[in-house]
Design an enzyme around this catalytic site. Structure first.
Site, short mmCIF file in Angstrom:
data_model
loop_
_atom_site.label_atom_id
_atom_site.label_comp_id
_atom_site.label_asym_id
_atom_site.label_seq_id
_atom_site.Cartn_x
_atom_site.Cartn_y
_atom_site.Cartn_z
N LEU A 31 3.07 16.68 5.51
CA LEU A 31 2.97 16.78 3.96
C LEU A 31 4.04 15.70 3.59
O LEU A 31 4.64 15.78 2.85
CB LEU A 31 3.47 18.39 3.41
CG LEU A 31 3.32 17.88 1.77
CD1 LEU A 31 1.73 17.71 1.30
CD2 LEU A 31 2.91 19.52 0.89
N SER A 32 5.13 15.82 5.06
CA SER A 32 6.56 15.08 4.64
C SER A 32 6.33 13.31 5.08
O SER A 32 5.84 13.35 6.07
CB SER A 32 7.74 15.94 5.42
OG SER A 32 8.58 15.82 6.37
#
Ligand code: GSH
Length: 249
Positions: A31-32
């Site tokens: 998600l980063s």
């Protein structure tokens, strides 16, 4: 691991495996977006540097909770800057980038729990597939901006990583067990021993922690390995110097 040709006592040339000079642990969450960048640069340098790379999938929400840190994207001005910055980085790093239409919601409501549980199951039960499944999930989260948590999304990611359907199904089922849920939690908690507060983070030889995809040149300096820019193209520097007139043919 490196392979060297050496003569044995009888003078026969043999290929021997040499342990890598350095070990790098890469802590990341799909998600980063900066993990997306750092992961791909690290993959490029993995082939050039004398290092062994250990991928450490962790949950970014857990990292923030453990360290009482907050995602920089919660600040609207920083969030908007991040999207602009990512566009620039996608260009200079030659990576596809297509954030989900409502990126803020995608990141903060959607999260990455199921995706990171799947990667934890892959790391535990099918470690040789971890890099490819990570590539596939990053391609979904930041290359295409599509769902990373629904079961069909996980199946598609496994298929993109060329895992057979039954293996993928076993991994997805495993990702829902207490064994894997606890493992993701303990792997995330283990990041505290290196004072990791954000992602991506790189730990060199179990000692020195670097935060950020923009620290790769400094890591190269510590390792005494070459830095050829984010594309890891040894010719790029020469070409730039030629074009700027600094070097002559
Ligand atoms: N400058 C860093 C920024 C990395 C970054 O902002 N990572 C976010 C997650 S995508 C984070 O964990 N931030 C924590 C913080 O800034 O304290 C880079 O280029 O990678």
């Amino acid at each position: 691991m490196r392979f060297l040709s050496k003569s044995d006592d009888a003078g026969v040339l043999r290929t021997v495996a040499m342990a890598a000079r350095h070990q790098i642990k890469l802590f990341y969450d799909v998600l980063s977006p900066y993990s997306y960048i750092g992961f791909h640069v690290m993959r490029r340098y993995q082939r050039i540097w004398d290092v062994s790379l250990q991928l450490r999938p962790v949950l970014i929400g857990g990292i923030f909770k453990n360290t009482k840190n907050a995602p920089p994207g919660l600040n609207k001005i920083k969030f908007d800057y991040m999207l602009t910055d990512l566009k620039r980085l996608a260009h200079t790093h030659q990576l596809p980038l297509s954030p989900a239409p409502n990126t803020m919601e995608y990141m903060f409501k959607g999260g990455s729990l199921q995706a990171m549980r799947l990667l934890t199951a892959v790391a535990a039960d099918q470690p040789e597939a971890l890099e490819d499944v990570t590539v596939a999930l990053f391609d979904r989260s930041w290359g295409k901006g599509v769902d990373i948590n629904a079961e069909t999304s996980l199946q598609e990611a496994c298929a993109a990583a060329k895992l057979p359907t039954d293996t993928a199904q076993n991994l997805i089922q495993a990702s829902q067990t207490d064994r894997i849920k606890e493992l993701l939690k303990s792997n995330t908690d283990a990041a505290q021993q290196y004072n990791i507060f954000g992602l991506p983070s790189f730990v060199i030889d179990d000692k020195d922690m670097y935060f950020g995809a923009d620290r790769m040149d400094v890591i190269a300096a510590q390792l005494n390995e070459p830095w050829y820019g984010p594309l890891a193209n040894p010719y790029q520097k020469d070409v730039q110097e030629l074009m700027s007139g600094k070097a002559k043919l």
